[in-house]
Enzyme design. Structure first.
Site, short mmCIF file in Angstrom:
data_model
loop_
_atom_site.label_atom_id
_atom_site.label_comp_id
_atom_site.label_asym_id
_atom_site.label_seq_id
_atom_site.Cartn_x
_atom_site.Cartn_y
_atom_site.Cartn_z
N LEU A 1 3.32 1.82 -2.19
CA LEU A 1 3.96 2.04 -3.49
C LEU A 1 3.25 3.09 -4.35
O LEU A 1 3.84 3.63 -5.28
CB LEU A 1 4.06 0.72 -4.27
CG LEU A 1 4.79 -0.43 -3.54
CD1 LEU A 1 4.97 -1.60 -4.48
CD2 LEU A 1 6.13 0.00 -2.98
N GLN A 2 2.01 3.42 -4.01
CA GLN A 2 1.23 4.42 -4.74
C GLN A 2 1.88 5.81 -4.66
O GLN A 2 1.63 6.66 -5.48
CB GLN A 2 -0.21 4.40 -4.17
CG GLN A 2 -1.10 5.55 -4.52
CD GLN A 2 -1.22 6.52 -3.34
OE1 GLN A 2 -0.42 6.50 -2.41
NE2 GLN A 2 -2.23 7.38 -3.41
N SER B 1 0.82 -1.22 0.00
CA SER B 1 0.00 0.00 0.00
C SER B 1 0.85 1.27 0.00
O SER B 1 0.33 2.37 -0.17
CB SER B 1 -0.94 0.01 1.21
OG SER B 1 -0.19 0.13 2.40
N CYS C 1 -0.92 9.77 7.79
CA CYS C 1 -0.82 9.50 6.36
C CYS C 1 -1.10 8.04 6.05
O CYS C 1 -1.65 7.70 5.01
CB CYS C 1 0.57 9.89 5.88
SG CYS C 1 0.69 10.05 4.11
N CYS D 1 11.90 28.47 21.65
CA CYS D 1 12.96 29.43 21.27
C CYS D 1 12.75 30.81 21.89
O CYS D 1 13.55 31.71 21.64
CB CYS D 1 13.06 29.53 19.75
SG CYS D 1 11.70 30.42 18.96
N CYS E 1 10.69 29.17 15.12
CA CYS E 1 10.67 27.71 15.10
C CYS E 1 9.23 27.26 14.88
O CYS E 1 8.31 28.08 14.81
CB CYS E 1 11.28 27.11 16.38
SG CYS E 1 10.18 27.06 17.80
N ASN F 1 4.06 12.15 11.47
CA ASN F 1 3.36 12.27 12.76
C ASN F 1 3.85 13.48 13.56
O ASN F 1 4.99 13.93 13.41
CB ASN F 1 3.51 10.98 13.56
CG ASN F 1 4.94 10.74 13.97
OD1 ASN F 1 5.39 11.22 15.00
ND2 ASN F 1 5.70 10.02 13.14
ZN LIG Z 1 9.82 29.16 18.61
#
Ligand SMILES: [Zn+2]
Length: 253
Positions: free
Chosen positions: A70-71, A68, A190, A250, A173, A130
């Site tokens: 390979l598509q 599944s 996915c 950050c 970020c 994910n």
């Molecule tokens: Zn940040």
């Protein structure tokens, strides 16, 4: 190390460009790029980076090739169903460009193993599917000081951005934009959601282009921008991503 005759021929279309040239090709050949995920995004990403002569490609994926896949996961052929994706990807890369060194990491990235792995590379390209990995890579690339070229896919669209928040303002970020992961049950992965396969090819190819630009220091990067592709409208859209001074990763607090 001067280029060999075979390398002059293989990379002739790079060498003829003033913006790449021999110095640029040598930069590519010296570069170490970690690609996380050898799936829909990782396939075009790895194929183009290998063809371009990026010297060392690290490939992270703990999965095996399934029919599944390979598509859309065009680095894997039917004959390698059942093989580890990192091994299948390494074979495809060797077939395109045997000069590329492939370092396979058949593991799932987590808080205990990811920082050391990332620190061993110059740049990270996130082709994972994910949110746990996406946030982990964002936080660790910031902590270790590595640029992150990140992409994400939906059934008919995709997003792309580069994160270099470790260089300081104005670079944001990922958490400056999306502070916390969405609840897991709200996000179809996915592997369970549908996707038009070629959309992964568009975004993964754009991701490869941005990785090459980062290595070469070429043009305008995607730090501070989010590039969005809508396949059904056949349109691209770019928005600014400001840095959040209160960002938990950050921000200065
Ligand atoms: Zn940040």
């Amino acid at each position: 190390m001067p280029l060999t005759d075979a390398q002059f021929e293989r990379y002739a279309r790079h060498l003829i460009l003033d913006e790449v040239g021999e110095a640029g090709q040598e930069k590519l050949m010296a570069a170490r790029v970690l690609v996380v995920g050898a799936g829909g995004l990782g396939s075009p990403l790895l194929l183009y980076l290998a063809a371009a002569g990026v010297g060392t490609l690290g490939v992270v994926d703990d999965d095996t090739v399934d029919l599944s896949n390979l598509q859309r996961q065009i680095i894997h052929p039917t004959a390698r169903i059942g093989a580890l994706k990192v091994e299948s990807a390494a074979a495809a890369i060797a077939a395109i460009n045997p000069e590329v060194r492939v370092e396979t990491h058949a593991l799932r990235l987590g808080t205990t193993n990811a920082a050391d792995l990332i620190a061993d590379y110059d740049l990270v390209a996130d082709g994972s599917d994910n949110f746990a990995t996406r946030y982990l890579l964002n936080d660790l690339c910031y902590a270790v000081g590595r640029p992150l070229v990140a992409a994400a896919l939906s059934p008919f669209d995709g997003q792309l951005a580069t994160f270099k928040a470790h260089l300081g303002p104005p670079h944001p970020c990922y958490r400056c934009l999306f502070r916390d992961p969405p609840p897991p049950d709200l996000v179809p992965r996915c592997e369970t959601a549908g996707i038009l396969g070629a959309v992964a090819g568009v975004i993964g190819t754009l991701q490869a282009t941005e990785v090459l630009k980062e290595i070469l220091g070429l043009g305008e990067g995607l730090s501070g921008s989010l590039l969005m592709y809508d396949a059904l409208r056949a349109s691209f859209h770019k928005i600014k991503l400001p840095r959040d001074p209160d960002c938990p990763t950050c921000g200065t607090g």
